[in-house]
Motif scaffolding. Structure first.
Motif, short mmCIF file in Angstrom:
data_model
loop_
_atom_site.label_atom_id
_atom_site.label_comp_id
_atom_site.label_asym_id
_atom_site.label_seq_id
_atom_site.Cartn_x
_atom_site.Cartn_y
_atom_site.Cartn_z
N PRO A 180 75.97 -30.99 -49.29
CA PRO A 180 76.16 -29.64 -48.75
C PRO A 180 77.51 -29.02 -49.05
CG PRO A 180 75.09 -31.04 -47.14
CD PRO A 180 75.51 -31.93 -48.26
N SER A 181 78.56 -29.85 -49.23
CA SER A 181 79.88 -29.30 -49.52
C SER A 181 79.98 -28.68 -50.90
CB SER A 181 80.94 -30.39 -49.35
OG SER A 181 80.71 -31.44 -50.28
N MET A 182 79.13 -29.10 -51.82
CA MET A 182 79.18 -28.56 -53.17
C MET A 182 77.94 -27.73 -53.52
SD MET A 182 78.11 -31.82 -55.58
CE MET A 182 79.21 -33.00 -54.83
N ALA A 183 76.98 -27.64 -52.63
CA ALA A 183 75.71 -27.00 -52.95
C ALA A 183 75.88 -25.52 -53.28
CB ALA A 183 74.73 -27.17 -51.79
N ARG A 184 76.69 -24.79 -52.48
CA ARG A 184 76.82 -23.36 -52.71
C ARG A 184 77.52 -23.06 -54.02
NH1 ARG A 184 76.08 -18.79 -50.01
NH2 ARG A 184 77.43 -17.00 -50.40
N ALA A 185 78.59 -23.79 -54.32
CA ALA A 185 79.30 -23.58 -55.59
C ALA A 185 78.42 -23.92 -56.78
CB ALA A 185 80.58 -24.41 -55.62
N LEU A 186 77.65 -25.01 -56.68
CA LEU A 186 76.75 -25.38 -57.77
C LEU A 186 75.62 -24.37 -57.91
CD1 LEU A 186 75.91 -27.45 -59.90
CD2 LEU A 186 74.72 -28.73 -58.11
N GLN A 187 75.12 -23.86 -56.79
CA GLN A 187 74.06 -22.86 -56.84
C GLN A 187 74.52 -21.60 -57.55
OE1 GLN A 187 73.22 -21.10 -53.08
NE2 GLN A 187 71.12 -20.56 -53.63
N LYS A 188 75.70 -21.10 -57.19
CA LYS A 188 76.19 -19.88 -57.82
C LYS A 188 76.47 -20.08 -59.30
CE LYS A 188 78.21 -17.61 -53.78
NZ LYS A 188 79.43 -16.99 -53.20
N TYR A 189 77.00 -21.24 -59.67
CA TYR A 189 77.28 -21.49 -61.09
C TYR A 189 75.99 -21.56 -61.89
CZ TYR A 189 78.92 -23.71 -65.34
OH TYR A 189 79.16 -24.00 -66.66
N LEU A 190 74.99 -22.24 -61.38
CA LEU A 190 73.72 -22.35 -62.11
C LEU A 190 73.04 -21.00 -62.23
CD1 LEU A 190 72.25 -25.68 -60.67
CD2 LEU A 190 73.39 -25.32 -62.87
N ARG A 191 73.14 -20.16 -61.21
CA ARG A 191 72.55 -18.83 -61.30
C ARG A 191 73.31 -17.96 -62.29
NH1 ARG A 191 72.28 -16.55 -55.45
NH2 ARG A 191 71.62 -14.71 -56.64
N THR A 192 74.62 -18.11 -62.34
CA THR A 192 75.41 -17.31 -63.28
C THR A 192 75.12 -17.70 -64.72
OG1 THR A 192 77.14 -17.12 -61.61
CG2 THR A 192 77.74 -16.57 -63.86
N THR A 193 74.95 -18.98 -64.96
CA THR A 193 74.67 -19.47 -66.32
C THR A 193 73.17 -19.53 -66.62
OG1 THR A 193 74.79 -21.73 -65.49
CG2 THR A 193 76.80 -20.80 -66.45
N ARG A 194 72.32 -19.00 -65.75
CA ARG A 194 70.86 -18.93 -65.93
C ARG A 194 70.23 -20.31 -66.12
NH1 ARG A 194 74.29 -14.80 -68.46
NH2 ARG A 194 73.35 -12.80 -68.01
N GLN A 195 70.67 -21.32 -65.37
CA GLN A 195 70.12 -22.67 -65.45
C GLN A 195 69.43 -23.10 -64.17
OE1 GLN A 195 72.72 -25.70 -67.37
NE2 GLN A 195 74.31 -24.12 -67.27
N GLN A 196 69.26 -22.19 -63.20
CA GLN A 196 68.80 -22.60 -61.88
C GLN A 196 67.37 -23.13 -61.90
OE1 GLN A 196 69.42 -19.56 -62.81
NE2 GLN A 196 67.85 -18.12 -62.14
N HIS A 197 66.54 -22.69 -62.85
CA HIS A 197 65.15 -23.13 -62.85
C HIS A 197 64.96 -24.48 -63.53
CE1 HIS A 197 65.97 -20.80 -66.47
NE2 HIS A 197 65.01 -21.46 -67.07
N TYR A 198 66.02 -25.08 -64.07
CA TYR A 198 65.92 -26.39 -64.71
C TYR A 198 66.37 -27.53 -63.79
CZ TYR A 198 65.10 -24.07 -69.14
OH TYR A 198 64.56 -23.31 -70.14
N HIS A 199 67.02 -27.20 -62.69
CA HIS A 199 67.57 -28.23 -61.82
C HIS A 199 67.04 -28.01 -60.40
CE1 HIS A 199 70.45 -29.44 -64.94
NE2 HIS A 199 70.68 -28.15 -65.13
N SER A 200 66.20 -28.92 -59.95
CA SER A 200 65.74 -28.88 -58.57
C SER A 200 66.72 -29.64 -57.68
CB SER A 200 64.34 -29.49 -58.46
OG SER A 200 64.37 -30.86 -58.81
N MET A 201 66.61 -29.40 -56.40
CA MET A 201 67.50 -30.09 -55.47
C MET A 201 67.30 -31.59 -55.51
SD MET A 201 67.88 -29.44 -51.38
CE MET A 201 68.22 -27.70 -51.66
N GLU A 202 66.05 -32.02 -55.68
CA GLU A 202 65.77 -33.46 -55.74
C GLU A 202 66.41 -34.09 -56.97
OE1 GLU A 202 64.49 -37.14 -54.65
OE2 GLU A 202 64.49 -35.27 -53.49
N SER A 203 66.33 -33.43 -58.11
CA SER A 203 66.94 -33.98 -59.33
C SER A 203 68.46 -34.05 -59.21
CB SER A 203 66.54 -33.14 -60.53
OG SER A 203 67.08 -31.84 -60.45
#
Length: 524
Positions: free
Chosen positions: A399-422
């Motif tokens: 949870p401490s890194m989830a928001r930063a990782l979420q925003k970075y993946l959305r900015t670089t258009r990679q969010q649909h390749y990485h699920s939370m489980e992976s």
């Protein structure tokens, strides 16, 4: 600018004029409203459900009212245009046809395996039958053979064992793919073995069974000759199926049609279908994963630019659409001069945003791993039953890194390749093996090959081979064939490796020697 241009009775105003500005706002609101409701644009597409697995942007319904500071990366699961989840009616029809054809492919696969198994069983039983039939049918009439026949029996047994192991290693291997056509050399070898065994049986039936030959030693030697010939055919199969293709003869340039990424491979003498299989096997490990979101930015920019051009008919209704299209092209050409500035500033802003999100992500991950080290130091003082496993540790710090990782993946258009489980599995893997924060972030900071991601997120498992030549023909210079999947295609261009003339130049060792003469009056 409020300038006005008139062509053939039509008046074209810029989208920045006062009157057209108000109309453009109303038009954009009408076009935006459907997208904000159901996530679909004005393009004709069929929306398919997102891939399985819990996405990083889960629970999107609770975030619809949240103001996003990112112009990309919508939280909807519907993607239109060239997305991996968008297909046309023709693609749906083709998929249905492929499902119907799969039944025929399965039948062809099992038919070929059945024929090869029956032929192999016939090959191994034939020498044994040659040896056992005479003692069963006319034992009393056979001449005694003695020690010579016993030695031949041992020879036949070991040769059949070697042939069995070699056949299992060469032919009975797991299939890597379903070919559109049969493997020519393999089919020729099967035909050769069949004709060879039938010829031996015909000779055996005419010269031994009908005449009831009494020379049992000659019959055993006849069976030994059959086994020797089968071993030689196995050597021929090794040369044709394995050794012939080892020497590189051609260079294949593979280009992905969407983004132009290319690789070069060297292959030997292979058929087009087998070369296509080698290209696909290397594609999944050498090419970066295909991301359709990176290609929609230019289309969105062009659509937004053309939406600012308004056409008005000042002479009343007319059926002449040629003048309107010409004026539309002219207006687009005039506004093309300022489009490069817009592209420049958009790319600069995107790079600035990516660097900012990356810095935040790196700091968050480093702090999380420092917390892990502190937890590990505390766990060493606990009892063995109270130690936290890597999965629990990953869930604790994620949870401490989830928001930063979420925003970075959305900015670089990679969010649909990485699920939370992976992500949790990768984090637990890094914690288990003692990896650094940099090792954990390497998967997300740069796009990797396709095999790095989950199999259910691979973009295609079925490919179509398009070639002007027959796919069973061998490679030659200048052949071009295409491998197509749902979203993109791989264009393969075959070039022959040039003949190299290498010559030797002899250098006399004495030419490198020199003499230093010192005079007495010098200062040396």
């Amino acid at each position: 600018m409020d300038t006005e241009s008139t062509y053939s009775g039509y008046s074209y105003y810029s989208s920045h004029s006062k009157k057209s500005h108000r109309q453009g706002e109303r038009t954009r609101e009408r076009h935006k409203s459907p997208r904000s409701k159901d996530g679909r644009g004005s393009e004709k597409s069929v929306t398919i459900q997102a891939p399985t697995g819990e996405p990083l942007l889960a629970n999107d319904s609770t975030r619809t009212e949240e103001v996003q500071d990112d112009n990309w990366g919508e939280t909807t699961t519907a993607i239109t245009g060239t997305s991996e989840h968008s297909i046309s009616q023709e693609d749906i029809a083709r998929i249905s046809k492929d499902m119907e054809d799969s039944v025929g492919l399965d039948c062809k696969r099992y038919l070929g395996l059945t024929v090869a198994s029956v032929l192999g069983l016939l090959v191994f039983l034939t020498p044994i039958a040659f040896i056992l039939l005479p003692p069963i049918l006319w034992r009393d009439e056979l001449e005694p053979c003695g020690t010579i026949c016993e030695g031949l029996f041992i020879s036949v047994a070991f040769k059949l064992l070697i042939l069995l192991i070699g056949t299992w290693a060469l032919f009975f291997r797991k299939r890597r793919a379903d070919m559109p056509r049969v493997f020519v050399f393999r089919a020729l070898l099967l035909v050769l073995i069949f004709l060879f065994v039938v010829s031996y049986w015909l000779f055996y039936g005419v010269r031994i069974l009908d005449s009831r030959d009494r020379n049992y030693q000659g019959i055993v030697q006849y069976a030994v000759s059959l086994v020797d010939a089968l071993l030689f055919i196995h050597y021929l199969a090794i040369v044709l199926l394995e050794l012939r293709q080892l020497q590189p003869m051609f260079t294949l340039q593979v280009v992905r049609s969407t983004d132009g990424e290319s690789r070069f491979y060297s292959l030997g003498h292979l058929s087009i279908q087998r070369a296509a299989l080698v290209v696909l096997e290397n594609y999944y490990k050498d090419f970066t994963i295909y991301n359709p979101n990176l290609l929609t930015a230019s289309k969105f920019r062009a659509a937004k630019h053309m939406a600012g051009l308004k056409v008005y008919n000042v002479d009343g209704p007319s059926n002449n659409a040629t003048g309107q299209s010409r004026a539309m092209i002219a207006a687009a050409a005039r506004s093309r001069d300022s489009s490069h500035n817009e592209l420049y500033y958009e790319e600069a802003e995107h790079e600035r945003r990516v660097k900012k999100r990356k810095a935040r992500l790196v700091v968050a991950v480093e702090e999380a791993f420092i917390h892990i080290q502190r937890l590990q130091a505390e766990e060493q003082q606990k009892a063995p039953g109270e130690v936290m496993d890597p999965r629990e540790a990953a869930q604790a710090i994620f949870p401490s890194m989830a928001r930063a990782l979420q925003k970075y993946l959305r900015t670089t258009r990679q969010q649909h390749y990485h699920s939370m489980e992976s992500i949790l599995q990768h984090l637990a893997f890094c914690i288990t093996n003692g990896m650094t924060p940099k090792a954990f972030l390497e998967r997300y900071l740069s796009a990797g090959p396709t095999v790095q991601y989950d199999k259910d997120r691979w973009l295609s498992t079925q490919w179509r081979l398009v070639s002007d030549e027959a796919v069973t023909n061998g490679l030659r210079d200048g052949i071009v064939f295409v491998l197509k999947c749902l979203d993109f295609s791989l264009v393969v261009n075959v070039k022959k490796i040039p003949f190299i003339v290498l010559s030797e130049e002899f250098i006399d060792p004495k030419s490198h020697r020199f003499v230093l003469r010192l005079q007495s009056e010098t200062s040396v």
